[in-house]
Design an enzyme around this catalytic site. Structure first.
Site, PDB file in Angstrom:
ATOM      1  N   ARG A 157       0.992  -1.292  -0.062  1.00  0.00           N
ATOM      2  CA  ARG A 157      -0.031   0.007  -0.105  1.00  0.00           C
ATOM      3  C   ARG A 157       0.710   1.369   0.031  1.00  0.00           C
ATOM      4  NH1 ARG A 157      -2.638   3.496   3.703  1.00  0.00           N
ATOM      5  NH2 ARG A 157      -4.720   3.907   3.226  1.00  0.00           N
ATOM      6  N   SER A 159     -13.090  -2.721   0.471  1.00  0.00           N
ATOM      7  CA  SER A 159     -13.162  -2.110   1.798  1.00  0.00           C
ATOM      8  C   SER A 159     -14.801  -1.749   1.861  1.00  0.00           C
ATOM      9  CB  SER A 159     -12.542  -0.805   1.778  1.00  0.00           C
ATOM     10  OG  SER A 159     -11.148  -1.076   1.881  1.00  0.00           O
ATOM     11  N   LYS A 205      -4.673   6.413   8.398  1.00  0.00           N
ATOM     12  CA  LYS A 205      -5.650   6.584   7.333  1.00  0.00           C
ATOM     13  C   LYS A 205      -6.334   7.789   7.630  1.00  0.00           C
ATOM     14  CE  LYS A 205      -9.084   4.677   4.107  1.00  0.00           C
ATOM     15  NZ  LYS A 205      -8.883   5.436   2.894  1.00  0.00           N
TER      16      LYS A 205
END
Ligand code: TZP
Ligand code: MG
Length: 214
Positions: A37, A106, A135
């Protein structure tokens, strides 16, 4: 697929350790899946990095998932891709990738979960379960009640994410998560392998306890 300890690499909070180094250390500590990521890296560089990580995970027999970037997953023949609600749609990824590839989605709500499951997602990432700084654009913490609601509404594996650490593992597993996705508790730890190993051991012992209590 073993979703138990799903480790996501993040170079911004790894104190100088590369995606590859993070992946290697996490695998040594018992990670069962590795996800790349990186929101900033150019695709051209991401492909090079992902190719190296995929070589490593293949040697170790662990699935490798690419976050967001369907074309990068395709280019390195990763085992799958993970997509958020604002990324490429599931049916696009399904078209681009080979049939056997894993697509994770998600979700934050039961509605999103049902849509993803009906659309053919292989697993769901549910979060953030707890508040997290990793995040910043994530919505508010969902809590474990939402996790349980989502788990009870679908028949595909559910991986909990967001603020997960040794202290809250039990609550998350009790709510029905098939696994936990962890970034900071592992990637920012001084010893990534050791952090992973501790979480892994704890998951195993909690699972044993939960099994015996049924
Ligand atoms: N999606 C929802 S929360 C989150 C992502 C990518 C971040 C999880 O990171 P951490 O450090 O394990 O809270
Ligand atoms: Mg995304």
């Amino acid at each position: 697929m073993n979703y138990e300890l799903y480790i996501i690499t993040d170079q911004r909070i790894s104190y100088g350790r590369s995606h590859l180094e993070v992946a290697k250390a996490a695998i040594a500590g018992g990670a069962t899946i590795i996800q790349f990521r990186d929101k900033e890296m150019k695709d051209s560089e991401a492909i090079e990095v992902c190719r190296e990580i995929h070589k490593l995970t293949s040697r170790k027999g662990i699935p490798f998932i690419v976050n967001d970037r369907v074309e990068v997953a395709k280019a390195v023949d990763a085992e799958g891709v993970h997509l958020g609600q604002e990324d490429a749609p599931l049916n696009f990824a399904r078209k681009v990738l080979d049939k056997d590839k894993i697509i994770g989605i998600s979700v934050e709500t039961v509605e999103e979960a049902l849509k993803a499951a009906e659309g053919g997602a292989d697993y769901l990432g549910v979060g953030p379960i707890y508040p997290t700084a990793t995040k910043p654009d994530a919505g508010g913490a969902l809590g474990v009640f939402r996790l349980k609601e989502i788990k009870d509404s679908v028949n595909i594996p559910v991986v909990a994410i967001g603020g997960i650490n040794e202290e809250n593992l039990e609550e998350v597993l009790k709510a029905g998560a098939d696994g936990v996705a962890v970034i900071s508790a592992v990637v920012s730890a001084p010893d990534i392998t050791e952090a992973c190993r501790r979480i892994k051991n704890k998951i195993e012992s909690i699972k044993k306890k939960l099994k015996n209590s049924i």
